[in-house]
Design a protein around this motif. Structure first.
Motif, short mmCIF file in Angstrom:
data_model
loop_
_atom_site.label_atom_id
_atom_site.label_comp_id
_atom_site.label_asym_id
_atom_site.label_seq_id
_atom_site.Cartn_x
_atom_site.Cartn_y
_atom_site.Cartn_z
N LEU A 294 0.86 -1.18 0.00
CA LEU A 294 0.00 0.00 0.00
C LEU A 294 0.89 1.23 0.00
O LEU A 294 1.58 1.51 0.98
CB LEU A 294 -0.92 0.01 1.22
CG LEU A 294 -1.79 1.25 1.41
CD1 LEU A 294 -2.71 1.46 0.21
CD2 LEU A 294 -2.60 1.15 2.70
N CYS A 295 0.89 1.96 -1.10
CA CYS A 295 1.72 3.15 -1.26
C CYS A 295 0.87 4.39 -1.01
O CYS A 295 -0.14 4.61 -1.67
CB CYS A 295 2.32 3.18 -2.66
SG CYS A 295 3.31 4.65 -3.01
N LEU A 296 1.31 5.24 -0.06
CA LEU A 296 0.60 6.47 0.26
C LEU A 296 1.36 7.70 -0.22
O LEU A 296 1.02 8.83 0.14
CB LEU A 296 0.40 6.57 1.78
CG LEU A 296 -0.27 5.38 2.46
CD1 LEU A 296 -0.34 5.58 3.97
CD2 LEU A 296 -1.67 5.16 1.90
N CYS A 297 2.40 7.48 -1.03
CA CYS A 297 3.25 8.58 -1.49
C CYS A 297 2.45 9.60 -2.30
O CYS A 297 1.69 9.23 -3.20
CB CYS A 297 4.40 8.05 -2.34
SG CYS A 297 5.51 6.92 -1.47
N GLN A 298 2.65 10.88 -2.01
CA GLN A 298 2.00 11.94 -2.79
C GLN A 298 2.80 12.27 -4.04
O GLN A 298 2.24 12.71 -5.04
CB GLN A 298 1.85 13.20 -1.93
CG GLN A 298 0.89 13.02 -0.77
CD GLN A 298 0.69 14.31 0.02
OE1 GLN A 298 1.04 15.39 -0.46
NE2 GLN A 298 0.15 14.20 1.21
N ASN A 299 4.12 12.06 -3.97
CA ASN A 299 4.98 12.40 -5.10
C ASN A 299 5.03 11.26 -6.11
O ASN A 299 5.21 10.10 -5.75
CB ASN A 299 6.39 12.71 -4.58
CG ASN A 299 7.33 13.15 -5.68
OD1 ASN A 299 7.88 12.32 -6.39
ND2 ASN A 299 7.50 14.46 -5.81
N ASN A 300 4.87 11.60 -7.39
CA ASN A 300 4.83 10.57 -8.43
C ASN A 300 6.15 9.83 -8.58
O ASN A 300 6.17 8.64 -8.91
CB ASN A 300 4.45 11.21 -9.77
CG ASN A 300 2.98 11.60 -9.83
OD1 ASN A 300 2.14 10.98 -9.16
ND2 ASN A 300 2.67 12.62 -10.60
N VAL A 301 7.27 10.53 -8.35
CA VAL A 301 8.57 9.87 -8.46
C VAL A 301 8.71 8.78 -7.40
O VAL A 301 9.11 7.65 -7.68
CB VAL A 301 9.72 10.89 -8.33
CG1 VAL A 301 11.07 10.18 -8.27
CG2 VAL A 301 9.70 11.88 -9.49
N ALA A 302 8.34 9.12 -6.17
CA ALA A 302 8.41 8.14 -5.08
C ALA A 302 7.47 6.97 -5.35
O ALA A 302 7.84 5.80 -5.17
CB ALA A 302 8.07 8.81 -3.75
N ALA A 303 6.25 7.28 -5.77
CA ALA A 303 5.28 6.22 -6.05
C ALA A 303 5.77 5.30 -7.16
O ALA A 303 5.61 4.07 -7.10
CB ALA A 303 3.93 6.83 -6.42
#
Length: 282
Positions: A140-149
């Protein structure tokens, strides 16, 4: 008591917005009347309304719990004991202001930076939900940044594990749905409030995202040994713990469950602070 909660926006399902919903639920559960004041009454306000919150309609309240007060027209004119919660040292609208009765920091890092004496952590509404052991494993990814996701998604592909992504900008879901997803997930990846919520329901967490205001973007695993250090930094990359590759962080993360952030417990701490302020004013 009549209690007013303020936030610049009650539209997106972000960190301070979820703080408002959680605090409102908890205070109503303790028998109080809760009202909301915002510049944008949207999706989050509808969720708050569904649990009994009403829009601001009075000039005076017993207690005003303020997020972003400098950004809300009419806040100065409201009467009542005003407590500002300081969520960040980077975002201008979240910095402390002068025209309140007290400041609360949500982490040790923020308390030290602004010389705030009181720390009350983020509140979490605990959901009674049992892990679905037959569900397909997923990250489950909660990252807001697209690079991190994207980096998390690439790791999931390498490991042949399902990737699920939710944030306030990407496929947002309700608080209850999110918490159930955290319980079922093999890993949860994010920073800040998302990590509070994950460990409150029991999860293996990798602390990771890339934010423009935070240059310490290398991931690290949440472990029992480094839990308090990570909590001091509000579960962000600023925590003084060993950073590593994303692959290593997943391997070293540990299952942690801690209910110290329960909404009722955190709300009671705010009410205790309110009582102390009233006693000092008498």
């Amino acid at each position: 008591m009549n209690i007013l909660i303020t936030n610049t926006s009650l539209n997106t399902l972000g960190g301070s917005e979820n703080w408002c919903l959680t605090m409102a639920k908890s205070l109503i559960g303790l028998g109080h009347n809760v009202f909301a004041l915002s510049n944008n009454y949207g999706r989050m306000y509808k969720l708050m309304e569904s649990v009994g919150v009403r829009k601001d309609c009075m000039a005076e309240y017993d207690l005003i719990l303020a997020n972003h007060p400098q950004n809300i027209p009419g806040f100065k004119d409201k009467k009542g004991v005003k407590i500002q919660t300081v969520h960040s040292k980077y975002v201008s609208i979240e910095r402390p202001i002068d025209f309140v009765d007290a400041h609360i920091a949500i982490s040790g890092e923020i308390a030290d930076y602004f010389s705030i004496s009181d720390i009350i952590y983020n509140p979490v509404n605990l959901v009674d939900y049992t892990k679905n052991e037959s569900a397909e494993p997923y990250i489950l990814c909660l990252c807001q940044n697209n690079v991190a996701a994207t980096n998390v998604k690439k790791y999931a592909k390498r490991m042949n594990i399902k990737f699920v992504h939710h944030s306030k900008w990407h496929n947002p879901i309700s608080q209850e749905q999110l918490y159930k997803s955290m319980v079922d997930a093999e890993f949860v990846v994010g920073v800040g409030r998302g990590v509070y919520e994950a460990v409150s329901h029991g999860a293996k967490c990798v602390v990771y995202d890339t934010r423009d205001y935070d240059k310490n973007n290398l991931p690290y695993p949440l472990t029992r040994e480094d839990f308090e250090k990570s909590l001091y930094g509000n579960f962000t990359g600023r925590a003084k713990v060993g950073k590593m590759t994303l692959d290593a962080a997943f391997v070293k993360s540990e299952f942690i469950k801690d209910d110290k952030f329960s909404g009722a417990n955190i709300a009671t701490q705010y009410l205790t602070k309110y009582i102390r302020i009233c006693q000092d004013q008498d």
